[in-house]
Design a protein around this motif. Structure first.
Motif, mmCIF file in Angstrom:
data_model
loop_
_atom_site.group_PDB
_atom_site.id
_atom_site.type_symbol
_atom_site.label_atom_id
_atom_site.label_comp_id
_atom_site.label_asym_id
_atom_site.label_seq_id
_atom_site.Cartn_x
_atom_site.Cartn_y
_atom_site.Cartn_z
ATOM 1 N N LEU A 1 51.802 32.933 19.109
ATOM 2 C CA LEU A 1 50.924 32.017 19.835
ATOM 3 C C LEU A 1 50.775 32.430 21.303
ATOM 4 C CD1 LEU A 1 51.851 28.466 18.477
ATOM 5 C CD2 LEU A 1 49.605 29.561 18.416
ATOM 6 N N ILE A 2 51.872 32.867 21.912
ATOM 7 C CA ILE A 2 51.816 33.302 23.308
ATOM 8 C C ILE A 2 50.921 34.531 23.440
ATOM 9 C CG2 ILE A 2 53.157 34.240 25.232
ATOM 10 C CD1 ILE A 2 55.521 32.547 24.205
ATOM 11 N N ILE A 3 51.113 35.497 22.535
ATOM 12 C CA ILE A 3 50.334 36.735 22.577
ATOM 13 C C ILE A 3 48.855 36.452 22.343
ATOM 14 C CG2 ILE A 3 49.952 38.963 21.427
ATOM 15 C CD1 ILE A 3 52.984 38.957 20.815
ATOM 16 N N ILE A 4 48.564 35.614 21.343
ATOM 17 C CA ILE A 4 47.184 35.269 21.026
ATOM 18 C C ILE A 4 46.526 34.522 22.190
ATOM 19 C CG2 ILE A 4 45.759 33.781 19.540
ATOM 20 C CD1 ILE A 4 47.674 34.565 17.231
ATOM 21 N N SER A 5 47.284 33.618 22.823
ATOM 22 C CA SER A 5 46.742 32.863 23.967
ATOM 23 C C SER A 5 46.416 33.789 25.132
ATOM 24 C CB SER A 5 47.749 31.796 24.408
ATOM 25 O OG SER A 5 47.981 30.863 23.368
ATOM 26 N N LEU A 6 47.297 34.756 25.401
ATOM 27 C CA LEU A 6 47.056 35.707 26.485
ATOM 28 C C LEU A 6 45.787 36.517 26.247
ATOM 29 C CD1 LEU A 6 50.661 37.082 27.176
ATOM 30 C CD2 LEU A 6 49.281 35.682 28.710
ATOM 31 N N TYR A 7 45.473 36.756 24.983
ATOM 32 C CA TYR A 7 44.298 37.566 24.655
ATOM 33 C C TYR A 7 43.017 36.742 24.685
ATOM 34 C CZ TYR A 7 41.190 40.706 22.078
ATOM 35 O OH TYR A 7 40.135 41.507 21.696
ATOM 36 N N TYR A 8 43.031 35.564 24.057
ATOM 37 C CA TYR A 8 41.791 34.817 23.856
ATOM 38 C C TYR A 8 41.414 33.883 25.009
ATOM 39 C CZ TYR A 8 41.292 36.299 19.002
ATOM 40 O OH TYR A 8 41.104 37.047 17.870
ATOM 41 N N CYS B 1 37.663 33.646 26.589
ATOM 42 C CA CYS B 1 36.845 32.459 26.315
ATOM 43 C C CYS B 1 36.449 31.769 27.621
ATOM 44 C CB CYS B 1 37.611 31.493 25.418
ATOM 45 S SG CYS B 1 37.838 32.079 23.720
ATOM 46 N N PHE B 2 37.356 31.759 28.593
ATOM 47 C CA PHE B 2 37.045 31.142 29.892
ATOM 48 C C PHE B 2 35.892 31.869 30.572
ATOM 49 C CE2 PHE B 2 37.652 31.493 34.516
ATOM 50 C CZ PHE B 2 37.398 30.173 34.871
ATOM 51 N N VAL B 3 35.935 33.205 30.544
ATOM 52 C CA VAL B 3 34.880 33.989 31.186
ATOM 53 C C VAL B 3 33.534 33.739 30.516
ATOM 54 C CG1 VAL B 3 34.035 36.324 31.624
ATOM 55 C CG2 VAL B 3 36.425 35.772 32.050
ATOM 56 N N SER C 1 30.350 31.651 32.318
ATOM 57 C CA SER C 1 29.032 32.259 32.527
ATOM 58 C C SER C 1 27.929 31.418 31.900
ATOM 59 C CB SER C 1 29.004 33.675 31.939
ATOM 60 O OG SER C 1 29.263 33.633 30.543
ATOM 61 N N ASN C 2 28.258 30.698 30.812
ATOM 62 C CA ASN C 2 27.251 29.893 30.115
ATOM 63 C C ASN C 2 27.007 28.542 30.788
ATOM 64 O OD1 ASN C 2 26.419 31.585 27.937
ATOM 65 N ND2 ASN C 2 28.374 31.214 26.923
ATOM 66 N N VAL C 3 27.972 28.052 31.547
ATOM 67 C CA VAL C 3 27.785 26.759 32.216
ATOM 68 C C VAL C 3 27.352 26.940 33.662
ATOM 69 C CG1 VAL C 3 29.451 25.599 30.736
ATOM 70 C CG2 VAL C 3 30.225 26.610 32.891
ATOM 71 N N GLY C 4 27.097 28.179 34.050
ATOM 72 C CA GLY C 4 26.541 28.435 35.372
ATOM 73 C C GLY C 4 27.531 28.788 36.460
ATOM 74 N N ILE C 5 28.815 28.970 36.093
ATOM 75 C CA ILE C 5 29.805 29.369 37.087
ATOM 76 C C ILE C 5 29.659 30.863 37.361
ATOM 77 C CG2 ILE C 5 32.273 29.547 37.632
ATOM 78 C CD1 ILE C 5 32.755 27.171 35.800
ATOM 79 N N TYR D 1 42.991 40.278 32.169
ATOM 80 C CA TYR D 1 43.149 39.968 30.744
ATOM 81 C C TYR D 1 43.140 41.217 29.864
ATOM 82 C CZ TYR D 1 37.968 39.899 29.877
ATOM 83 O OH TYR D 1 36.635 40.203 29.724
ATOM 84 N N SER D 2 42.757 42.362 30.432
ATOM 85 C CA SER D 2 42.800 43.602 29.668
ATOM 86 C C SER D 2 44.152 44.302 29.768
ATOM 87 C CB SER D 2 41.709 44.569 30.139
ATOM 88 O OG SER D 2 40.419 44.028 29.931
ATOM 89 N N LEU D 3 44.791 44.221 30.947
ATOM 90 C CA LEU D 3 45.992 45.016 31.208
ATOM 91 C C LEU D 3 47.279 44.209 31.272
ATOM 92 C CD1 LEU D 3 44.479 47.332 33.968
ATOM 93 C CD2 LEU D 3 44.729 47.810 31.526
#
Length: 323
Positions: free
Chosen positions: A246-253, A257-259, A263-267, A281-283
């Motif tokens: 769960l920790i690993i999956i959360s770090l990846y997704y 998802c936030f980015v 971008s879709n809500v105008g931030i 989030y890549s490294l």
């Protein structure tokens, strides 16, 4: 048909972090180098533990083996070039090398999603169908699924490269990023990018949201199964077996998802902030994952302690023999 002549651009220039002040370039390159070294050391240690401890030859650790391999390859694909930019003022990358890097960035990103799906599948079968676990998910099954994933993951990134490579690149050759990716390259093409950008966007959504949907289904099923356990201690113990994944999956997704949602809500993010978030989030996960395995996985922790104990005993024996 696009003009196949891209001779006006023979190399690309990676800007790295565009707004970075020169006096901080040495510090940033040192941090990136440290991240690369820690990533290599951590993941190679996990591979060594797996190779030298038969007790780790279980389905879950075969999946972790694939994740370590993927993390090493991704970091090696992206970090050395950007480090050399700040250390040796070498920000240029040849035309062909940029497309090779782009291919591996998307290929390894796709494989990462497949591996996380396998992680969720492992926990789903173990908790929701425990009696069938040893039959359904044998070591050989995970090996077959992993090999299949490595093969299938090649297809879409290869198509992205095949479609983007012949485009006419006749204007700017500056890529506002730390590495070559599809968006960074195709925005420099002297043609309408929509025909090439939309399929790439669909591919990214299928890979990211498709694997995320499978992961969410698995863990929703796990939560339902855990709630059926009457004993509170039993619930906690069962959920604890999922904590590492769960920790690993959360770090990846979660950052990705936030980015996408932002971008879709105008931030809007500045170019520097966008690149920093992408690099984080890549490294960061490839560097921190080995620490999570060793702290959260009991078998891995015990194997690491055994190797450490053997090293200490060996050193003491050598000192005694010399004396």
């Amino acid at each position: 048909m696009p003009d196949l002549n891209h001779s006006t651009v023979t190399e690309f220039i990676l800007t790295g972090f565009p707004g970075l002040h020169p006096e901080y370039q040495g510090l940033v390159s040192a941090i990136l180098f440290l991240v690369y070294v820690l990533t290599l050391v951590g993941n190679v240690t996990i591979l060594f533990l797996f190779a030298t401890n038969h007790s780790l030859h279980k389905p879950m650790y075969y999946i972790i083996l694939n994740l370590c391999t993927c993390d090493i390859l991704f970091s090696t694909t992206t970090l050395p070039k950007i480090i050399s930019k700040y250390w040796f003022n070498s920000g240029t990358i040849s035309f062909n090398a940029c497309f090779v890097q782009m291919y591996f960035v998307h290929y390894l990103g796709t494989m990462n999603s497949i591996i996380l799906f396998l992680m969720a599948l492992d926990r789903y079968v173990a908790i929701c169908h425990p009696l069938s676990y040893s039959i359904v998910l044998k070591n050989s099954t995970i090996q077959i699924l992993s090999i299949t994933g490595w093969i299938i993951a090649k297809a879409a990134p290869l198509m992205l490269v095949i479609r983007a490579y012949p485009l006419p690149y006749c204007a700017s050759n500056i890529i506002n990023h730390c590495f070559c990716d599809h968006i960074g390259i195709t925005t420099l093409a002297c043609t309408d990018r929509a025909l090439y950008g939309f399929p790439a966007f669909v591919f990214a959504m299928v890979v990211l949201l498709g694997s995320l949907a499978c992961v969410m289904f698995s863990y929703c099923s796990i939560i339902v199964a855990v709630l059926k356990i009457a004993n509170v201690q039993g619930r906690i113990k069962t959920l604890s077996t999922c904590s590492t994944q769960l920790i690993i999956i959360s770090l990846y997704y979660l950052p990705r998802c936030f980015v996408y949602l932002a971008s879709n809500v105008g931030i809007q993010f500045s170019a520097d902030m966008r690149i920093v978030i992408i690099m984080l989030y890549s490294l960061f996960p490839p560097m921190i994952n080995p620490l999570i395995y060793c702290l959260r996985a009991k078998d891995m922790r015990e194997s690491l302690w055994k190797q450490f104990s053997r090293l200490i005993i060996s050193q003491k024996t050598q000192v005694s023999s010399t004396n």
